[in-house]
Enzyme design. Structure first.
Site, PDB file in Angstrom:
ATOM      1  N   ALA A 253      -7.792  11.617 -12.911  1.00  0.00           N
ATOM      2  CA  ALA A 253      -7.428  13.566 -13.280  1.00  0.00           C
ATOM      3  C   ALA A 253      -8.927  13.242 -14.266  1.00  0.00           C
ATOM      4  CB  ALA A 253      -5.968  12.646 -14.495  1.00  0.00           C
TER       5      ALA A 253
ATOM      6  N   TYR B 163       7.160   5.879  10.113  1.00  0.00           N
ATOM      7  CA  TYR B 163       7.197   4.983   9.038  1.00  0.00           C
ATOM      8  C   TYR B 163       8.168   6.566   7.812  1.00  0.00           C
ATOM      9  CZ  TYR B 163       3.225   7.774   5.949  1.00  0.00           C
ATOM     10  OH  TYR B 163       2.454   9.192   5.840  1.00  0.00           O
TER      11      TYR B 163
ATOM     12  N   GLY C 105     -11.903  13.153 -12.988  1.00  0.00           N
ATOM     13  CA  GLY C 105     -12.891  13.868 -11.876  1.00  0.00           C
ATOM     14  C   GLY C 105     -13.827  12.951 -10.863  1.00  0.00           C
TER      15      GLY C 105
ATOM     16  N   ASP D  51      -7.434  12.202   1.222  1.00  0.00           N
ATOM     17  CA  ASP D  51      -7.451  13.368   2.336  1.00  0.00           C
ATOM     18  C   ASP D  51      -8.633  15.560   2.248  1.00  0.00           C
ATOM     19  OD1 ASP D  51      -7.124  10.694   3.060  1.00  0.00           O
ATOM     20  OD2 ASP D  51      -5.098  12.068   3.811  1.00  0.00           O
TER      21      ASP D  51
ATOM     22  N   ASN E  43      -5.705  14.321   8.774  1.00  0.00           N
ATOM     23  CA  ASN E  43      -5.209  15.113   7.613  1.00  0.00           C
ATOM     24  C   ASN E  43      -6.914  15.672   7.408  1.00  0.00           C
ATOM     25  OD1 ASN E  43      -2.995  14.579   7.419  1.00  0.00           O
ATOM     26  ND2 ASN E  43      -2.794  13.203   5.707  1.00  0.00           N
TER      27      ASN E  43
ATOM     28  N   ARG F 266       4.844   0.090  12.386  1.00  0.00           N
ATOM     29  CA  ARG F 266       2.766   0.573  12.757  1.00  0.00           C
ATOM     30  C   ARG F 266       2.593  -0.940  13.920  1.00  0.00           C
ATOM     31  NH1 ARG F 266      -0.077   2.149   8.182  1.00  0.00           N
ATOM     32  NH2 ARG F 266      -1.274   3.283   9.423  1.00  0.00           N
TER      33      ARG F 266
END
Length: 354
Positions: free
Chosen positions: A239, A102, A241, A274, A50, A120
Site C-alpha cells: 500500500a 487448483y 507504493g 501480475d 496473466n 500440480r
C-alpha cells in the site's frame, strides 16, 4: 533501459514472451471453507500467462509458452488464453502428464481463513526443460518475462531457468518477477528457494520483488545492496507504493524513483502483482520514463483489484497515459473503484466508484 531485444528476421517476433505454468482455477460459488462450498466456477490462473493476457489486452503482441496436458483442461487453457489475443502456438502438449489445477476460497489471500488446494505435482508444466521446450520461440520477444514460480516446479524447470537467465549477447531483455512461494519450495528438494531466486534474479535485466518476499531484508535500499546486478530493480511496497532503482547508462550510479500507490476500492486482492508487472512492461516497451512506468504498474494493479478475478480489462492506452502524466498532487487525489477503467472524464478529476 529500453526493450531493444535481439536482432532477428523471424516473422514471429513479438513484444513479450512469457514462460511458465498456467493452471485451471476453480473459484468458489460462495464464501466459506473449501469443505463447505458446494460448487465452483472455472477460470484460468498463472502468473506469467496473466502478464501475457494483460499485455495483449493492452494492445501489445504477446506469446505464452508453457506445457499442458493433452486433456480437456489443457484445451481450456490454450483456448482461454488465446482468446485474449495471446499467441499460444508454442505451447507444448504432454500426453503422459496432466494439466495442473487448483481450488481456492473466496476470501482475501492475506487472511488465515484463505485456503488453496493445488493439484500440480507431476503436471505437464513440471516437465519443462531445455530439451522439451522450443528455446527459439522462448527467445523470440523483445522482452522475455519469467517468474520464480517456474524453478520451484522441478529440477528440470530450474535448469531451464538457469539457461534463460544466463547473460549472453543477443538475448532479449529478461524480466524476472521473484514471486517467492514458500509452499512450493518446501517440498521441492532441488534447492533452497530464497537462494535460488536470488541467484536467478542476478541474471535478469529487470527484476520485480515484493518487499515482503525480499530475503528478509529491510527496505528497498537493502534489497538493492543485495541485488546490484539488474539494470532496473523494482521493489513493490504494498500500500506504500513502489521504488525503482535504475542504473544510469555508462555508470554504476542509480537513479532512485518512488511512486506512491493509489487509493483503490478493492473488490478482490488477487492478480495485482501480475498486473503491476504488465503495466510496467507495457510502459517499458513504449520507452516511457521510469516514473511513468511505475504509475502504469499501479494503474494496471488497480484494474485487477477492482474486479473479482485475476484478470481485468485494462484502461484504454490514452486514458492510462493521461492519468500517468498527472502531477503529484492530482495523482495523490485519485481514488479508483469498480468501472474506473471505462472512465473518460478529464485527467484532473477523481475517478470514483460509479
Amino acid at each position: 533501459m529500453t526493450a531493444t531485444g535481439r536482432t532477428s528476421t523471424a516473422p514471429d517476433v513479438v513484444d513479450v514472451v512469457a514462460l511458465g505454468e498456467s493452471m485451471v482455477t476453480f473459484l468458489p460459488s460462495r464464501p466459506g471453507r473449501l469443505a463447505d462450498v458446494p460448487s465452483f466456477d472455472r477460470a484460468i490462473g498463472g502468473a506469467e500467462s496473466n502478464v501475457a493476457c494483460v499485455l495483449a489486452a493492452a494492445g501489445h503482441s504477446a506469446r505464452w509458452v508453457g506445457r499442458v496436458g493433452a486433456d480437456g483442461f489443457g484445451d481450456h487453457l490454450v483456448e482461454a488464453i488465446g482468446a485474449y489475443g495471446v499467441d499460444v502456438s508454442a505451447v507444448r502438449r504432454d500426453p503422459a502428464r496432466p494439466t495442473g489445477i487448483y481450488f481456492r476460497t473466496a476470501g482475501d489471500r492475506a487472511t488465515d481463513a484463505h485456503e488453496v488446494a493445488y493439484y500440480r505435482a507431476g503436471s505437464a508444466a513440471s516437465a519443462m526443460s531445455v530439451d522439451t521446450m522450443d528455446l527459439d520461440a522462448i527467445r523470440s520477444g523483445r522482452v522475455l518475462h519469467l517468474s520464480g514460480i517456474t524453478p520451484a516446479l522441478s529440477a528440470d524447470c530450474l535448469g531451464l531457468m538457469r539457461e534463460l537467465t544466463a547473460r549472453r549477447p543477443g538475448r532479449p531483455l529478461v524480466s524476472f518477477d521473484v514471486n517467492h512461494r514458500p509452499g512450493l519450495w518446501r517440498d521441492a528438494g532441488h534447492g533452497h528457494g530464497p537462494e535460488v531466486l536470488l541467484d536467478l534474479a542476478r541474471g535478469a535485466d529487470l527484476v520485480f520483488v515484493g518487499e515482503d518476499e525480499a530475503w528478509g531484508l529491510g527496505g528497498p535500499e537493502a534489497v538493492r545492496a543485495a541485488l546490484p546486478e539488474p539494470e532496473l530493480l523494482v521493489v513493490k511496497q504494498g500500500a506504500s507504493g513502489a521504488t525503482a532503482f535504475h542504473r544510469t547508462a555508462g555508470t554504476d550510479a542509480d537513479e532512485v524513483t518512488s511512486v506512491p500507490a493509489l487509493t483503490v476500492d478493492v473488490v478482490a486482492a488477487v492478480g495485482a502483482g501480475d498486473a503491476f508487472a504488465a503495466g510496467f512492461l507495457s510502459a517499458t516497451l513504449r520507452e516511457k520514463p521510469v516514473r511513468e512506468r511505475l504509475r502504469h504498474g499501479h494503474l494496471m494493479a488497480a484494474a485487477a483489484l477492482t474486479v473479482p478475478g485475476d484478470l481485468a480489462t485494462p484502461p484504454a492506452r490514452d486514458h492510462a497515459d493521461r492519468l500517468a502524466a498527472l502531477d503529484d498532487a492530482a495523482w495523490g487525489r485519485l481514488r479508483l473503484g469498480p468501472g474506473w477503467t471505462q472512465d473518460v472524464r478529464g485527467a484532473d478529476e477523481e475517478v470514483r466508484t460509479p
